[in-house]
Design an enzyme around this catalytic site. Sequence first.
Site, mmCIF file in Angstrom:
data_model
loop_
_atom_site.group_PDB
_atom_site.id
_atom_site.type_symbol
_atom_site.label_atom_id
_atom_site.label_comp_id
_atom_site.label_asym_id
_atom_site.label_seq_id
_atom_site.Cartn_x
_atom_site.Cartn_y
_atom_site.Cartn_z
ATOM 1 N N GLU A 64 0.656 -1.229 -0.084
ATOM 2 C CA GLU A 64 -0.596 -0.076 0.080
ATOM 3 C C GLU A 64 1.302 1.131 -0.145
ATOM 4 O O GLU A 64 2.210 1.585 0.325
ATOM 5 C CB GLU A 64 -0.902 0.223 1.328
ATOM 6 C CG GLU A 64 -1.533 -0.927 1.692
ATOM 7 C CD GLU A 64 -2.704 -1.589 2.731
ATOM 8 O OE1 GLU A 64 -3.293 -1.910 2.697
ATOM 9 O OE2 GLU A 64 -2.051 -1.195 3.733
ATOM 10 N N ASP A 235 -8.112 -5.402 8.445
ATOM 11 C CA ASP A 235 -7.200 -3.677 8.102
ATOM 12 C C ASP A 235 -7.608 -3.991 5.906
ATOM 13 O O ASP A 235 -6.866 -2.785 6.295
ATOM 14 C CB ASP A 235 -5.931 -3.100 8.458
ATOM 15 C CG ASP A 235 -5.450 -4.425 8.479
ATOM 16 O OD1 ASP A 235 -4.793 -5.454 7.904
ATOM 17 O OD2 ASP A 235 -3.967 -3.933 9.220
HETATM 18 N N1 LIG Z 1 -4.240 -1.151 12.521
HETATM 19 C C1 LIG Z 1 -3.084 -0.470 12.362
HETATM 20 O O1 LIG Z 1 -3.008 0.320 11.834
HETATM 21 C C2 LIG Z 1 -2.445 -1.588 11.904
HETATM 22 C C3 LIG Z 1 -1.012 -1.362 11.630
HETATM 23 C C4 LIG Z 1 0.064 -2.328 12.019
HETATM 24 C C5 LIG Z 1 -0.318 -3.953 12.089
HETATM 25 N N2 LIG Z 1 -1.919 -3.565 11.562
HETATM 26 C C6 LIG Z 1 -2.479 -5.190 11.588
HETATM 27 O O2 LIG Z 1 -2.076 -5.708 12.890
HETATM 28 C C7 LIG Z 1 -2.212 -6.950 12.581
HETATM 29 C C8 LIG Z 1 -0.991 -8.013 13.601
HETATM 30 O O3 LIG Z 1 -0.044 -7.323 13.045
HETATM 31 P P1 LIG Z 1 1.199 -7.697 13.719
HETATM 32 O O4 LIG Z 1 2.530 -7.134 13.122
HETATM 33 O O5 LIG Z 1 1.237 -8.025 15.704
HETATM 34 O O6 LIG Z 1 1.380 -8.561 13.064
HETATM 35 P P2 LIG Z 1 2.460 -11.087 13.932
HETATM 36 O O7 LIG Z 1 2.245 -11.083 12.440
HETATM 37 O O8 LIG Z 1 3.576 -10.053 14.122
HETATM 38 O O9 LIG Z 1 1.206 -11.083 15.041
HETATM 39 C C9 LIG Z 1 0.165 -11.800 14.665
HETATM 40 C C10 LIG Z 1 0.003 -12.896 15.634
HETATM 41 O O10 LIG Z 1 -1.272 -12.771 15.553
HETATM 42 C C11 LIG Z 1 -0.925 -14.589 16.114
HETATM 43 N N3 LIG Z 1 -2.839 -14.830 16.028
HETATM 44 C C12 LIG Z 1 -3.091 -15.444 15.044
HETATM 45 N N4 LIG Z 1 -4.658 -15.591 14.762
HETATM 46 C C13 LIG Z 1 -4.547 -15.378 15.622
HETATM 47 C C14 LIG Z 1 -5.439 -16.355 16.283
HETATM 48 N N5 LIG Z 1 -6.676 -16.770 15.622
HETATM 49 N N6 LIG Z 1 -6.009 -15.694 17.693
HETATM 50 C C15 LIG Z 1 -4.835 -15.470 18.629
HETATM 51 N N7 LIG Z 1 -3.857 -15.183 17.430
HETATM 52 C C16 LIG Z 1 -4.065 -15.421 16.611
HETATM 53 C C17 LIG Z 1 0.189 -15.296 15.229
HETATM 54 O O11 LIG Z 1 0.227 -16.370 16.033
HETATM 55 C C18 LIG Z 1 0.331 -14.112 15.937
HETATM 56 O O12 LIG Z 1 1.594 -14.117 16.865
HETATM 57 C C19 LIG Z 1 -1.638 -7.804 11.008
HETATM 58 O O13 LIG Z 1 -2.801 -8.460 10.645
HETATM 59 C C20 LIG Z 1 -1.594 -6.336 10.845
HETATM 60 O O14 LIG Z 1 -1.741 -5.875 9.376
HETATM 61 C C21 LIG Z 1 -2.789 -2.761 11.666
#
Ligand SMILES: NC(=O)c1ccc[n+]([C@@H]2O[C@H](COP(=O)([O-])OP(=O)(O)OC[C@H]3O[C@@H](n4cnc5c(N)ncnc54)[C@H](O)[C@@H]3O)[C@@H](O)[C@H]2O)c1
Length: 347
Positions: A64, A235
């Site tokens: 993005e 997101d």
């Molecule tokens: N809204 C925003 O501004 C924003 C900003 C950054 C990241 N994000 C989103 O936040 C999310 C997390 O990002 P990250 O960098 O921490 O990712 P990451 O991959 O480092 O961590 C995600 C974690 O979620 C866990 N997980 C997956 N499915 C699960 C479930 N059903 N129950 C419990 N845990 C589960 C995984 O095991 C992993 O540890 C992503 O989807 C990312 O796109 C959003």
Amino acid sequence: MTQPSDKALVPFVSVANMMALVNSTGIETMLRDLAGYIEDDFKRWPEFDKTPRVASHSTDGVIELMPTADAENYGFKYVNGHPKNMKEGFQTVTAFGVLSSVANGYPLLLTEMTVLTALRTAATSALVGKYLAPKGARVMAMIGNGAQCEFQALAFKAICGIDTVRLYDIDPAATGKAMRNLAGTGLTVMACKSGEEAIEGAQIITTCTADKQYATILTDNMVGSGVHINAIGGDCPGKTELHRDILLRSDIFVEYPPQTRIEGEIQQLDPDHPVTELWQVMRGETAGRSDPRQITLFDSVGFAIEDFSALRFIHDRIQGTEFFDQLDMLADPDDPRDLFGMVGRAA
Ligand SMILES: NC(=O)c1ccc[n+]([C@@H]2O[C@H](COP(=O)([O-])OP(=O)(O)OC[C@H]3O[C@@H](n4cnc5c(N)ncnc54)[C@H](O)[C@@H]3O)[C@@H](O)[C@H]2O)c1
């Protein structure tokens, strides 16, 4: 070789320098100060050019571009989201960004934004929590203990005054990592065996999981009244975390509706389902939480103005410090029209 002129140089903040800046400032101070920049920019929301981010989707993820500008500065972030990356040893989310002068278009800053995105996402979440969380909230459930997790926990401590975090992740190794990283921060941290256990006694529920599908991290029966939900992980089109019935019981607060309706939890609802824009809450033009029994939901997707605030913050912070390098990034011929001659003379 000729040395680049001052006009050729753009300050560049590497990952090493970003980490040094965070460590020298202290992460909680950094999160609080950054939240101040974000709040200032939300309060002058109408001054910005706004557009939903430009997203390029593939089966594995999304890339993005997130641009915005005010009268003085233009900023953009490049960011990806690839949930499968983590298992292959790559980050789910990586980013970098640029802040430029609107007056002449010259970049003022190039910076890593992977660490900075985690900081700005957490600062935004906690800033919103300050307006929406129940009064006296002390306990947060944190479901999804990946890269964003500790930043979120510390932002809610620094900005909303929580003292306890209840962690859950489908992968216990992620929870173990977060337990270790949060030890000694002053937070009471508990590892839980399920989402249900994590939300016991929590007034704030943060969902921060990554999965490229409609997931149901929270079901309707898990969520009682009087809580604030900070939903970070839904997101992208087709990527949500909450059961639709929770949305129907919640008052929903968003960053920029045209983007959130495409990417947020509310993609599950009718296109005209009422939502409240956070900038209006922060300006005192609309109510935030109005009832202790209300369920408030921040349907977070991450908007360009938060990154603009983060770029502005870093640009201000590095002045007079050593936390950046000068990058020879802009061609600067002696005669602005003699770009060709400059190349030839360098032979
Ligand atoms: N809204 C925003 O501004 C924003 C900003 C950054 C990241 N994000 C989103 O936040 C999310 C997390 O990002 P990250 O960098 O921490 O990712 P990451 O991959 O480092 O961590 C995600 C974690 O979620 C866990 N997980 C997956 N499915 C699960 C479930 N059903 N129950 C419990 N845990 C589960 C995984 O095991 C992993 O540890 C992503 O989807 C990312 O796109 C959003």
